[in-house]
Scaffold this motif. Structure first.
Motif, PDB file in Angstrom:
ATOM      1  N   CYS A   1       4.422  -3.662 -10.666  1.00 54.17           N
ATOM      2  CA  CYS A   1       3.460  -4.453  -9.886  1.00 54.17           C
ATOM      3  C   CYS A   1       2.247  -4.880 -10.720  1.00 54.17           C
ATOM      4  CB  CYS A   1       2.986  -3.711  -8.644  1.00 54.17           C
ATOM      5  SG  CYS A   1       1.720  -4.625  -7.758  1.00 54.17           S
TER       6      CYS A   1
ATOM      7  N   CYS B   1      -1.952  -1.483  -4.575  1.00 49.60           N
ATOM      8  CA  CYS B   1      -2.607  -2.720  -4.193  1.00 49.60           C
ATOM      9  C   CYS B   1      -2.413  -2.886  -2.688  1.00 49.60           C
ATOM     10  CB  CYS B   1      -2.053  -3.903  -4.981  1.00 49.60           C
ATOM     11  SG  CYS B   1      -0.390  -4.368  -4.526  1.00 49.60           S
TER      12      CYS B   1
ATOM     13  N   CYS C   1      -1.815  -0.534  -9.597  1.00 51.12           N
ATOM     14  CA  CYS C   1      -0.919  -0.201  -8.480  1.00 51.12           C
ATOM     15  C   CYS C   1       0.302   0.562  -8.994  1.00 51.12           C
ATOM     16  CB  CYS C   1      -0.491  -1.492  -7.780  1.00 51.12           C
ATOM     17  SG  CYS C   1       0.747  -1.235  -6.515  1.00 51.12           S
TER      18      CYS C   1
ATOM     19  N   ALA D   1      -0.847  -4.873 -10.207  1.00 52.93           N
ATOM     20  CA  ALA D   1      -2.046  -5.377  -9.516  1.00 52.93           C
ATOM     21  C   ALA D   1      -3.133  -4.299  -9.509  1.00 52.93           C
ATOM     22  CB  ALA D   1      -1.678  -5.767  -8.088  1.00 52.93           C
TER      23      ALA D   1
ATOM     24  N   THR E   1       3.286   0.899  -7.666  1.00 56.03           N
ATOM     25  CA  THR E   1       4.627   0.361  -7.445  1.00 56.03           C
ATOM     26  C   THR E   1       5.165  -0.129  -8.779  1.00 56.03           C
ATOM     27  OG1 THR E   1       3.937  -0.354  -5.259  1.00 56.03           O
ATOM     28  CG2 THR E   1       5.953  -1.317  -6.111  1.00 56.03           C
TER      29      THR E   1
ATOM     30  N   CYS F   1       1.288  -3.806  -1.564  1.00 54.65           N
ATOM     31  CA  CYS F   1       2.259  -2.717  -1.708  1.00 54.65           C
ATOM     32  C   CYS F   1       2.023  -1.636  -0.668  1.00 54.65           C
ATOM     33  CB  CYS F   1       2.199  -2.120  -3.114  1.00 54.65           C
ATOM     34  SG  CYS F   1       2.863  -3.225  -4.368  1.00 54.65           S
TER      35      CYS F   1
HETATM   36 ZN    ZN Z   1       1.257  -3.308  -5.908  1.00 52.11          ZN
END
Ligand code: ZN
Length: 301
Positions: free
Chosen positions: A210, A238, A205, A212, A207, A241
Protein backbone atom coordinates in the motif's frame (compact mmCIF):
# COMPACT_ATOMS: atom_id res chain seq x y z
CA UNK A 1 23.10 -3.87 -2.99
CA UNK A 2 21.35 -6.66 -4.92
CA UNK A 3 22.79 -9.19 -2.51
CA UNK A 4 21.67 -7.29 0.58
CA UNK A 5 18.29 -6.36 -0.89
CA UNK A 6 17.16 -9.47 -2.77
CA UNK A 7 19.20 -12.54 -1.80
CA UNK A 8 16.45 -13.57 0.61
CA UNK A 9 13.08 -13.12 -1.16
CA UNK A 10 11.32 -13.09 2.22
CA UNK A 11 12.81 -9.65 2.97
CA UNK A 12 10.74 -8.17 0.12
CA UNK A 13 7.43 -9.77 1.13
CA UNK A 14 4.68 -7.14 0.88
CA UNK A 15 7.14 -4.32 0.18
CA UNK A 16 5.55 -1.77 -2.19
CA UNK A 17 7.36 0.25 -4.88
CA UNK A 18 8.04 3.17 -2.56
CA UNK A 19 9.23 0.87 0.19
CA UNK A 20 11.63 -0.83 -2.23
CA UNK A 21 13.01 2.52 -3.45
CA UNK A 22 13.45 3.63 0.17
CA UNK A 23 15.44 0.48 1.00
CA UNK A 24 17.67 0.88 -2.06
CA UNK A 25 18.31 4.51 -1.09
CA UNK A 26 19.13 3.53 2.49
CA UNK A 27 21.68 0.99 1.25
CA UNK A 28 23.21 3.51 -1.17
CA UNK A 29 23.47 6.04 1.67
CA UNK A 30 25.25 3.45 3.80
CA UNK A 31 27.64 2.23 1.09
CA UNK A 32 28.67 5.66 -0.26
CA UNK A 33 27.82 8.16 2.47
CA UNK A 34 30.29 10.83 1.28
CA UNK A 35 28.72 11.05 -2.18
CA UNK A 36 25.24 11.36 -0.66
CA UNK A 37 26.37 14.17 1.68
CA UNK A 38 28.01 16.06 -1.25
CA UNK A 39 24.86 15.78 -3.34
CA UNK A 40 22.72 16.92 -0.40
CA UNK A 41 24.82 20.10 0.15
CA UNK A 42 24.50 21.05 -3.51
CA UNK A 43 20.78 20.29 -3.50
CA UNK A 44 20.15 22.53 -0.46
CA UNK A 45 21.80 25.45 -2.28
CA UNK A 46 19.29 25.00 -5.12
CA UNK A 47 16.13 25.45 -3.01
CA UNK A 48 13.40 27.42 -4.78
CA UNK A 49 9.68 28.14 -5.24
CA UNK A 50 8.16 27.74 -8.70
CA UNK A 51 4.71 27.72 -10.27
CA UNK A 52 3.43 26.01 -13.38
CA UNK A 53 -0.02 25.91 -14.91
CA UNK A 54 -2.46 23.10 -14.15
CA UNK A 55 -5.71 22.33 -16.02
CA UNK A 56 -8.98 24.18 -15.25
CA UNK A 57 -7.45 27.52 -14.23
CA UNK A 58 -5.37 25.98 -11.46
CA UNK A 59 -1.63 26.03 -10.85
CA UNK A 60 0.97 23.91 -9.10
CA UNK A 61 3.10 25.73 -6.55
CA UNK A 62 6.26 23.70 -6.01
CA UNK A 63 8.72 24.29 -3.21
CA UNK A 64 12.08 22.55 -3.34
CA UNK A 65 13.39 22.66 0.23
CA UNK A 66 15.37 20.61 2.76
CA UNK A 67 13.46 17.53 3.80
CA UNK A 68 13.17 18.44 7.50
CA UNK A 69 11.55 21.79 6.63
CA UNK A 70 9.14 20.11 4.21
CA UNK A 71 8.22 17.51 6.85
CA UNK A 72 7.65 20.26 9.40
CA UNK A 73 5.49 22.32 7.01
CA UNK A 74 3.37 19.37 5.90
CA UNK A 75 2.91 18.14 9.49
CA UNK A 76 1.93 21.60 10.76
CA UNK A 77 -0.67 22.11 8.00
CA UNK A 78 -2.03 18.57 8.54
CA UNK A 79 -2.23 19.03 12.32
CA UNK A 80 -4.05 22.37 12.05
CA UNK A 81 -6.43 21.08 9.36
CA UNK A 82 -7.27 18.08 11.57
CA UNK A 83 -7.92 20.34 14.51
CA UNK A 84 -10.22 22.65 12.47
CA UNK A 85 -12.15 19.60 11.23
CA UNK A 86 -12.36 18.05 14.71
CA UNK A 87 -13.69 21.28 16.25
CA UNK A 88 -16.25 21.72 13.44
CA UNK A 89 -14.62 24.92 12.15
CA UNK A 90 -13.67 23.64 8.70
CA UNK A 91 -16.85 24.96 7.02
CA UNK A 92 -17.40 21.64 5.24
CA UNK A 93 -13.98 21.73 3.60
CA UNK A 94 -11.92 18.55 3.20
CA UNK A 95 -8.55 18.08 4.89
CA UNK A 96 -6.72 18.83 1.63
CA UNK A 97 -8.76 21.98 1.00
CA UNK A 98 -8.14 23.27 4.53
CA UNK A 99 -4.39 22.61 4.21
CA UNK A 100 -4.17 24.65 0.98
CA UNK A 101 -6.20 27.50 2.49
CA UNK A 102 -3.96 27.55 5.57
CA UNK A 103 -0.83 27.59 3.41
CA UNK A 104 -2.16 30.56 1.43
CA UNK A 105 -3.29 32.52 4.48
CA UNK A 106 0.03 31.99 6.23
CA UNK A 107 2.18 32.55 3.14
CA UNK A 108 0.50 35.87 2.36
CA UNK A 109 0.72 37.02 5.98
CA UNK A 110 -3.03 37.07 6.69
CA UNK A 111 -2.51 34.58 9.48
CA UNK A 112 0.31 33.03 11.41
CA UNK A 113 0.66 29.48 12.62
CA UNK A 114 0.12 29.02 16.32
CA UNK A 115 -0.08 26.20 18.79
CA UNK A 116 2.46 23.66 19.83
CA UNK A 117 5.28 23.26 17.31
CA UNK A 118 5.27 19.96 15.47
CA UNK A 119 8.07 17.45 15.90
CA UNK A 120 10.23 16.24 13.04
CA UNK A 121 10.98 12.70 14.17
CA UNK A 122 14.28 11.21 13.20
CA UNK A 123 15.02 7.61 14.16
CA UNK A 124 18.68 6.70 14.28
CA UNK A 125 20.89 4.25 16.11
CA UNK A 126 22.93 5.40 19.10
CA UNK A 127 26.03 4.53 17.11
CA UNK A 128 25.03 6.82 14.23
CA UNK A 129 24.25 9.68 16.61
CA UNK A 130 27.14 9.40 19.02
CA UNK A 131 30.06 7.55 17.50
CA UNK A 132 30.04 8.53 13.83
CA UNK A 133 28.44 5.30 12.58
CA UNK A 134 27.39 4.98 8.93
CA UNK A 135 23.93 3.49 9.26
CA UNK A 136 21.35 5.88 7.76
CA UNK A 137 18.63 7.42 9.94
CA UNK A 138 14.92 7.27 9.13
CA UNK A 139 12.72 10.32 8.84
CA UNK A 140 9.26 9.42 9.97
CA UNK A 141 7.26 10.52 6.96
CA UNK A 142 6.00 8.40 4.12
CA UNK A 143 8.25 8.09 1.08
CA UNK A 144 11.12 10.14 2.48
CA UNK A 145 12.89 7.22 4.04
CA UNK A 146 16.60 7.15 4.72
CA UNK A 147 18.72 10.11 5.73
CA UNK A 148 22.49 9.46 5.44
CA UNK A 149 24.19 9.27 8.84
CA UNK A 150 26.28 12.45 8.30
CA UNK A 151 23.23 14.52 7.33
CA UNK A 152 21.25 13.14 10.28
CA UNK A 153 24.01 14.23 12.70
CA UNK A 154 24.11 17.65 10.99
CA UNK A 155 20.30 17.99 11.40
CA UNK A 156 20.62 17.34 15.13
CA UNK A 157 23.59 19.73 15.47
CA UNK A 158 21.84 22.51 13.46
CA UNK A 159 18.71 22.12 15.54
CA UNK A 160 20.75 22.49 18.76
CA UNK A 161 22.64 25.51 17.33
CA UNK A 162 19.37 27.22 16.36
CA UNK A 163 18.05 26.65 19.91
CA UNK A 164 15.11 24.73 18.48
CA UNK A 165 13.67 22.52 21.18
CA UNK A 166 15.45 19.25 20.54
CA UNK A 167 14.49 16.17 22.48
CA UNK A 168 15.98 12.72 22.53
CA UNK A 169 13.73 9.74 23.07
CA UNK A 170 15.12 6.27 23.54
CA UNK A 171 13.57 3.41 21.61
CA UNK A 172 14.62 -0.11 22.35
CA UNK A 173 15.07 -2.50 19.45
CA UNK A 174 16.17 -6.11 19.49
CA UNK A 175 19.80 -6.08 18.21
CA UNK A 176 19.31 -9.26 16.15
CA UNK A 177 16.09 -8.44 14.33
CA UNK A 178 15.58 -4.68 14.66
CA UNK A 179 12.16 -5.38 16.26
CA UNK A 180 10.79 -2.52 18.32
CA UNK A 181 10.23 -3.49 21.97
CA UNK A 182 6.55 -3.56 22.98
CA UNK A 183 4.56 -1.35 25.32
CA UNK A 184 1.28 -2.52 26.87
CA UNK A 185 -1.70 -0.40 27.83
CA UNK A 186 -5.26 -0.96 29.01
CA UNK A 187 -7.31 1.79 27.36
CA UNK A 188 -9.57 1.53 24.32
CA UNK A 189 -8.35 4.28 22.00
CA UNK A 190 -4.67 4.10 21.35
CA UNK A 191 -2.95 6.35 23.84
CA UNK A 192 -0.61 8.95 22.36
CA UNK A 193 2.56 7.15 23.39
CA UNK A 194 1.38 3.89 21.89
CA UNK A 195 0.25 5.57 18.65
CA UNK A 196 3.67 7.19 18.37
CA UNK A 197 5.38 3.85 18.88
CA UNK A 198 3.23 2.30 16.12
CA UNK A 199 4.00 5.23 13.77
CA UNK A 200 7.70 4.71 14.40
CA UNK A 201 7.44 0.95 13.92
CA UNK A 202 5.19 0.83 10.82
CA UNK A 203 6.14 4.13 9.06
CA UNK A 204 3.48 3.58 6.33
CA UNK A 205 0.17 1.71 6.02
CA UNK A 206 0.75 -1.94 6.94
CA UNK A 207 -1.38 -3.40 4.12
CA UNK A 208 1.09 -5.15 1.81
CA UNK A 209 2.13 -2.95 -1.18
CA UNK A 210 0.00 0.00 0.00
CA UNK A 211 2.69 2.59 0.99
CA UNK A 212 0.10 5.25 1.95
CA UNK A 213 0.72 7.39 5.04
CA UNK A 214 -0.67 6.18 8.37
CA UNK A 215 -3.96 7.86 9.27
CA UNK A 216 -5.54 5.37 11.67
CA UNK A 217 -4.18 3.32 14.54
CA UNK A 218 -6.14 0.13 14.22
CA UNK A 219 -6.84 -2.75 16.61
CA UNK A 220 -5.79 -5.73 14.44
CA UNK A 221 -8.13 -8.00 16.42
CA UNK A 222 -11.00 -5.62 17.06
CA UNK A 223 -11.93 -4.42 20.53
CA UNK A 224 -15.34 -6.16 20.21
CA UNK A 225 -13.51 -9.49 19.85
CA UNK A 226 -11.54 -8.64 23.00
CA UNK A 227 -8.43 -7.55 21.11
CA UNK A 228 -6.17 -5.70 23.57
CA UNK A 229 -4.88 -2.15 23.12
CA UNK A 230 -1.23 -3.01 22.69
CA UNK A 231 1.61 -2.50 20.28
CA UNK A 232 1.35 -6.15 19.21
CA UNK A 233 -2.38 -5.87 18.45
CA UNK A 234 -2.03 -2.41 16.88
CA UNK A 235 -1.17 -1.47 13.33
CA UNK A 236 -0.85 1.75 11.38
CA UNK A 237 -3.26 1.84 8.42
CA UNK A 238 -4.35 4.38 5.84
CA UNK A 239 -8.00 5.40 5.91
CA UNK A 240 -9.04 3.29 2.91
CA UNK A 241 -7.34 0.13 4.18
CA UNK A 242 -8.87 0.51 7.61
CA UNK A 243 -12.40 0.70 6.17
CA UNK A 244 -11.68 -2.19 3.78
CA UNK A 245 -10.47 -4.33 6.67
CA UNK A 246 -13.80 -3.87 8.50
CA UNK A 247 -15.76 -5.26 5.51
CA UNK A 248 -17.37 -8.73 5.86
CA UNK A 249 -15.10 -11.80 5.55
CA UNK A 250 -11.84 -9.89 5.88
CA UNK A 251 -9.68 -11.22 8.70
CA UNK A 252 -6.62 -9.87 10.45
CA UNK A 253 -4.56 -11.27 13.29
CA UNK A 254 -1.22 -10.42 14.85
CA UNK A 255 1.33 -13.26 14.96
CA UNK A 256 3.28 -14.16 18.08
CA UNK A 257 7.02 -13.62 17.38
CA UNK A 258 8.83 -12.59 20.54
CA UNK A 259 11.95 -10.54 19.81
CA UNK A 260 11.31 -10.48 16.07
CA UNK A 261 9.82 -7.81 13.84
CA UNK A 262 6.05 -7.36 14.10
CA UNK A 263 4.05 -9.63 11.76
CA UNK A 264 0.37 -9.61 10.96
CA UNK A 265 -1.70 -11.97 8.83
CA UNK A 266 -4.37 -10.50 6.56
CA UNK A 267 -7.10 -12.73 5.05
CA UNK A 268 -9.23 -11.60 2.10
CA UNK A 269 -12.82 -12.71 1.27
CA UNK A 270 -11.38 -14.98 -1.49
CA UNK A 271 -9.49 -16.96 1.16
CA UNK A 272 -6.02 -15.63 0.32
CA UNK A 273 -3.67 -14.75 3.13
CA UNK A 274 -1.01 -12.05 3.06
CA UNK A 275 1.70 -11.29 5.60
CA UNK A 276 2.87 -7.83 6.59
CA UNK A 277 6.18 -7.42 8.46
CA UNK A 278 7.13 -4.11 10.08
CA UNK A 279 10.21 -2.51 8.48
CA UNK A 280 13.47 -2.86 10.46
CA UNK A 281 14.63 -0.03 12.72
CA UNK A 282 18.19 1.25 12.49
CA UNK A 283 20.28 -0.96 14.77
CA UNK A 284 23.84 -0.42 15.95
CA UNK A 285 26.56 -2.45 14.27
CA UNK A 286 27.25 -5.66 16.13
CA UNK A 287 30.71 -6.51 17.35
CA UNK A 288 32.16 -9.96 17.79
CA UNK A 289 33.45 -10.93 21.22
CA UNK A 290 37.05 -10.31 20.08
CA UNK A 291 36.17 -6.86 18.70
CA UNK A 292 34.42 -5.99 21.97
CA UNK A 293 37.56 -6.81 23.96
CA UNK A 294 39.73 -4.81 21.54
CA UNK A 295 37.34 -1.84 21.70
CA UNK A 296 37.38 -1.92 25.51
CA UNK A 297 41.20 -1.88 25.45
CA UNK A 298 41.27 1.01 22.95
CA UNK A 299 38.81 3.05 25.04
CA UNK A 300 40.81 2.40 28.21
CA UNK A 301 44.12 3.44 26.64
ZN1 ZN B 1 -3.30 1.32 3.06
Amino acid sequence: MDRRLCSDPATLDGVGDQGLVARAKALAAELDAAAVVRRHRKAVSERRVTTRPAPDSMAYLSVLMPVEQAVCLQATLGRDADSLIATGNSGGRTRNQVMVDLLFERGTGQMVASGVPVAVKLVLSDETLLTGGNEPAQLQLQGLGAVPAGIARQLVADSLDAHTETTLQRLYACPQSGALTAMESQSRTFPKGLAKLIDLRDRTCRTPWCDAPIRHHDHIRSHDKSGPTSVRNGSGLCEACNYAKEAPRWTARPMQRPGRRHLLDLGTPTGHHYRSIAPPLPTPARHSAVEAVLLAHLRAS
